[in-house]
Motif scaffolding. Structure first.
Motif, PDB file in Angstrom:
ATOM      1  N   GLU A   5       0.831  -1.204   0.000  1.00  0.00           N
ATOM      2  CA  GLU A   5       0.000   0.000   0.000  1.00  0.00           C
ATOM      3  C   GLU A   5       0.865   1.253   0.000  1.00  0.00           C
ATOM      4  O   GLU A   5       0.591   2.224  -0.725  1.00  0.00           O
TER       5      GLU A   5
ATOM      6  N   LYS B 256       3.920   1.406  -1.136  1.00  0.00           N
ATOM      7  CA  LYS B 256       4.528   1.492  -2.472  1.00  0.00           C
ATOM      8  C   LYS B 256       3.540   2.067  -3.480  1.00  0.00           C
ATOM      9  O   LYS B 256       3.901   2.877  -4.335  1.00  0.00           O
ATOM     10  N   ARG B 257       2.277   1.628  -3.396  1.00  0.00           N
ATOM     11  CA  ARG B 257       1.265   2.148  -4.305  1.00  0.00           C
ATOM     12  C   ARG B 257       1.078   3.649  -4.097  1.00  0.00           C
ATOM     13  O   ARG B 257       1.013   4.420  -5.061  1.00  0.00           O
ATOM     14  N   GLN B 258       0.998   4.043  -2.818  1.00  0.00           N
ATOM     15  CA  GLN B 258       0.854   5.468  -2.540  1.00  0.00           C
ATOM     16  C   GLN B 258       2.061   6.251  -3.038  1.00  0.00           C
ATOM     17  O   GLN B 258       1.922   7.348  -3.584  1.00  0.00           O
TER      18      GLN B 258
ATOM     19  N   ASN C 186       4.005   5.392  -5.524  1.00  0.00           N
ATOM     20  CA  ASN C 186       3.888   5.469  -6.984  1.00  0.00           C
ATOM     21  C   ASN C 186       2.866   6.521  -7.406  1.00  0.00           C
ATOM     22  O   ASN C 186       3.073   7.244  -8.385  1.00  0.00           O
ATOM     23  N   ASP C 187       1.758   6.582  -6.635  1.00  0.00           N
ATOM     24  CA  ASP C 187       0.748   7.604  -6.931  1.00  0.00           C
ATOM     25  C   ASP C 187       1.318   9.007  -6.751  1.00  0.00           C
ATOM     26  O   ASP C 187       1.101   9.898  -7.581  1.00  0.00           O
ATOM     27  N   TYR C 188       2.074   9.196  -5.660  1.00  0.00           N
ATOM     28  CA  TYR C 188       2.676  10.502  -5.419  1.00  0.00           C
ATOM     29  C   TYR C 188       3.687  10.838  -6.520  1.00  0.00           C
ATOM     30  O   TYR C 188       3.757  11.980  -6.990  1.00  0.00           O
TER      31      TYR C 188
ATOM     32  N   PHE D 263       3.650   9.666  -9.581  1.00  0.00           N
ATOM     33  CA  PHE D 263       2.894   9.957 -10.802  1.00  0.00           C
ATOM     34  C   PHE D 263       2.322  11.372 -10.758  1.00  0.00           C
ATOM     35  O   PHE D 263       2.377  12.112 -11.739  1.00  0.00           O
ATOM     36  N   GLN D 264       1.756  11.728  -9.580  1.00  0.00           N
ATOM     37  CA  GLN D 264       1.217  13.081  -9.440  1.00  0.00           C
ATOM     38  C   GLN D 264       2.310  14.122  -9.585  1.00  0.00           C
ATOM     39  O   GLN D 264       2.120  15.168 -10.214  1.00  0.00           O
ATOM     40  N   GLN D 265       3.494  13.821  -9.020  1.00  0.00           N
ATOM     41  CA  GLN D 265       4.619  14.748  -9.132  1.00  0.00           C
ATOM     42  C   GLN D 265       5.031  14.922 -10.584  1.00  0.00           C
ATOM     43  O   GLN D 265       5.263  16.041 -11.058  1.00  0.00           O
TER      44      GLN D 265
ATOM     45  N   SER E   5       3.163  14.358 -13.175  1.00  0.00           N
ATOM     46  CA  SER E   5       2.082  15.046 -13.867  1.00  0.00           C
ATOM     47  C   SER E   5       2.148  16.549 -13.622  1.00  0.00           C
ATOM     48  O   SER E   5       1.996  17.354 -14.542  1.00  0.00           O
TER      49      SER E   5
END
Length: 263
Positions: free
Chosen positions: A83, A85-87, A89-91, A93-95, A97
């Motif tokens: 979880e 790691k997923r978060q 990766n999300d951060y 990706f958002q960074q 983006s």
């Protein structure tokens, strides 16, 4: 007392009613005369065996419980790690983006700034041209086909005429087309144009050093009439489509200047 009285062994194996019990119980009298407590040997062994089995079962249950707890904790930690790691990766990706969006905004801003600068330069150039148009128009210049033309009101030699054009930021006219030739004829004046062979005889060049390609000579011209050194060109026969004539450069003529100024 007799010696054997201190060591009396009671045989109870053959007593009626307690034969089954007698197999498991024994007693003796010690050297000091005290009677020892009966020892239940078989039952003790069974208790020990049962206790050991219970301990083994308890140990096995404890091991299983510990393994289950550790497994559960490990699974929980693994899920938590995944979880996180997923978060992460999300951060990330958002960074990325946000970084891409920022770069795109910067690019758009640069484009707008470049367009603004281009429009500013274009505006300034148009204002300069407008001022030039107004200035040349006030001085009597005539606009035709991306050029301003000045027609003199006095006469000078070919070189004197060219010097006057250069002083005005222009030069003697260079005629490159039939339309420009027709334009010069409308003034109905004998005028110097920017064509000469002063440097090399019969090598006609314009004042910008380009060679003559399109010509509008009057029939029989150029001819160095009666042996004269006719190295400069005038528009003599302005009533004809072909009006050029070569003459001596020291002659006095009107002249026409040209200033390139495209809109």
């Amino acid at each position: 007392m007799p010696k054997n009285e201190s060591e009396i062994t009671i045989e109870i194996g053959n007593l009626p009613g307690i034969s089954a019990r007698s197999d498991a119980l024994k007693s003796y009298t010690g050297e000091d005369g005290e009677v020892a407590t009966p020892v239940p040997g078989g039952k003790l062994h069974r208790c020990i065996a049962v206790s050991f089995c219970l301990l083994c079962i308890l140990q096995a249950a404890l091991n299983i419980s510990l393994r289950l707890a550790l497994s559960f904790q490990q699974n929980s930690l693994t899920e938590e790690r995944e979880e996180l790691k997923r978060q992460l990766n999300d951060y990330a990706f958002q960074q990325n983006s946000l970084t891409e969006e920022r770069e795109e905004l910067k690019r758009q801003l640069n484009d707008y700034a470049s367009q603004q600068n281009s429009l500013t330069r274009e505006r300034d150039e148009l204002k300069r041209k407008l001022n030039d148009f107004a200035n040349y128009a006030q001085q009597g210049w005539v606009y035709f086909s991306d050029s301003f033309y000045y027609i003199s009101s006095i006469k000078k030699t070919w070189q004197g005429s060219r010097d006057d054009c250069l002083h005005r930021g222009a030069d003697l006219i260079i005629i490159n087309s039939k339309e420009e030739q027709v334009f010069t004829r409308q003034f109905e004046k004998i005028m110097w144009i920017g064509l000469t062979d002063r440097e090399t005889e019969a090598r006609w060049e314009w004042v910008d050093r380009t060679l003559l390609t399109t010509s509008f000579w009057y029939p029989g011209e150029p001819n160095n009439y009666i042996g004269r050194n006719e190295d400069c060109v005038e528009t003599w026969y302005y009533n004809d489509d072909n009006s050029w004539n070569d003459v001596v450069c020291e002659n006095q003529n009107f002249w026409i200047c040209e200033k390139k100024m495209a809109l």
